[in-house]
Write a protein that holds these residues in place. Structure first.
Motif, PDB file in Angstrom:
ATOM      1  N   GLU A 291      -5.448  -9.440  -5.252  1.00  0.00           N
ATOM      2  CA  GLU A 291      -4.814  -8.193  -4.815  1.00  0.00           C
ATOM      3  C   GLU A 291      -5.469  -6.972  -5.442  1.00  0.00           C
TER       4      GLU A 291
ATOM      5  N   VAL B 253      -5.334  -1.056   0.233  1.00  0.00           N
ATOM      6  CA  VAL B 253      -4.515  -1.080   1.441  1.00  0.00           C
ATOM      7  C   VAL B 253      -4.125   0.355   1.782  1.00  0.00           C
TER       8      VAL B 253
ATOM      9  N   PRO C 239      -1.162  -9.249   8.545  1.00  0.00           N
ATOM     10  CA  PRO C 239      -0.587  -8.562   7.384  1.00  0.00           C
ATOM     11  C   PRO C 239       0.924  -8.790   7.315  1.00  0.00           C
TER      12      PRO C 239
ATOM     13  N   THR D  13       6.154  -1.381   3.524  1.00  0.00           N
ATOM     14  CA  THR D  13       5.247  -2.027   2.575  1.00  0.00           C
ATOM     15  C   THR D  13       4.291  -2.923   3.341  1.00  0.00           C
ATOM     16  N   VAL D  14       3.009  -2.850   2.981  1.00  0.00           N
ATOM     17  CA  VAL D  14       1.967  -3.655   3.622  1.00  0.00           C
ATOM     18  C   VAL D  14       1.314  -4.535   2.564  1.00  0.00           C
ATOM     19  N   ALA D  15       1.224  -5.829   2.855  1.00  0.00           N
ATOM     20  CA  ALA D  15       0.517  -6.770   1.985  1.00  0.00           C
ATOM     21  C   ALA D  15      -0.504  -7.529   2.821  1.00  0.00           C
TER      22      ALA D  15
ATOM     23  N   HIS E 168       0.829 -11.532  -2.205  1.00  0.00           N
ATOM     24  CA  HIS E 168       0.654 -10.221  -2.830  1.00  0.00           C
ATOM     25  C   HIS E 168       1.945  -9.414  -2.772  1.00  0.00           C
TER      26      HIS E 168
ATOM     27  N   GLY F 117       1.890  -6.140  -2.351  1.00  0.00           N
ATOM     28  CA  GLY F 117       1.658  -5.144  -1.316  1.00  0.00           C
ATOM     29  C   GLY F 117       1.765  -3.733  -1.841  1.00  0.00           C
ATOM     30  N   ARG F 118       1.513  -2.803  -0.949  1.00  0.00           N
ATOM     31  CA  ARG F 118       1.582  -1.374  -1.290  1.00  0.00           C
ATOM     32  C   ARG F 118       2.639  -0.718  -0.421  1.00  0.00           C
TER      33      ARG F 118
END
Length: 174
Positions: free
Chosen positions: A40, A45, A75, A127-129, A134, A136-137
């Motif tokens: 990660e 991202v 994703p 939130t995207v991982a 992970h 994520g962000r």
């Protein structure tokens, strides 16, 4: 005579199996070692709503590492404190997507089909991982450019694509 042949074949099979079990994985299969999962911390991202359609968020993941690695084929996109995640479109099994060193992949998420839908939920963030393993962000609605909230109802996400245009076509944006 048949007994000796069976013993010889059995011994040869056992020797071959022992050799394959003790050989390094790259030699045992006779091919390349599988590409490792992306760490990660080696990924960047990004996410931003499309200016002409704030119900679509464009996402990207970039491999800042020195070697190719893999992320999940789709994703993982979650919405603030709401349960569940965006469903992949097209549907499909699990798999991986290979990111070259320095490479970037793109995906879109359509958060809601109709913003006037009375069942729409509202949340402060998305939130995207790149992989389910992970964290994520997270991106606030303001940072995404979706307004004060992110509208959510039956969200769908594309698989990772080689270009933003390909991701846009997958959600019928362009």
């Amino acid at each position: 005579m048949r007994l000796r042949a069976a013993i010889a074949v059995s011994t040869a099979s056992a020797a071959t199996a022992a050799l394959l079990l003790t050989a390094p994985q790259s030699q045992a299969a006779g091919g390349r070692a599988p590409t490792a999962r992306c760490a990660e911390k080696a990924l960047t991202v990004r996410a931003k709503a499309v200016a002409t359609d704030r119900t679509v968020v464009r996402m990207s993941v970039t491999n800042r590492g020195g070697r190719a690695c893999v992320v999940d084929r789709v994703p993982t996109v979650t919405f603030g404190d709401l349960d569940g995640a965006a469903l992949p479109e097209p549907t499909g099994g699990t798999g991986t997507y290979r990111l070259a060193a320095g490479g970037t992949a793109y995906a879109d998420v359509r958060t809601i089909g109709d913003p006037a839908d009375p069942e729409a939920r509202r949340t402060d963030s998305l939130t995207v991982a790149a992989s389910t393993a992970h964290w994520g962000r997270s991106f606030t609605a303001a940072r995404l450019g979706t307004g004060k909230k992110v509208l959510v109802w039956e969200p769908v996400t594309t698989w990772w694509k080689t270009s933003a245009a390909a991701a846009d076509r997958a959600v019928r944006l362009s």
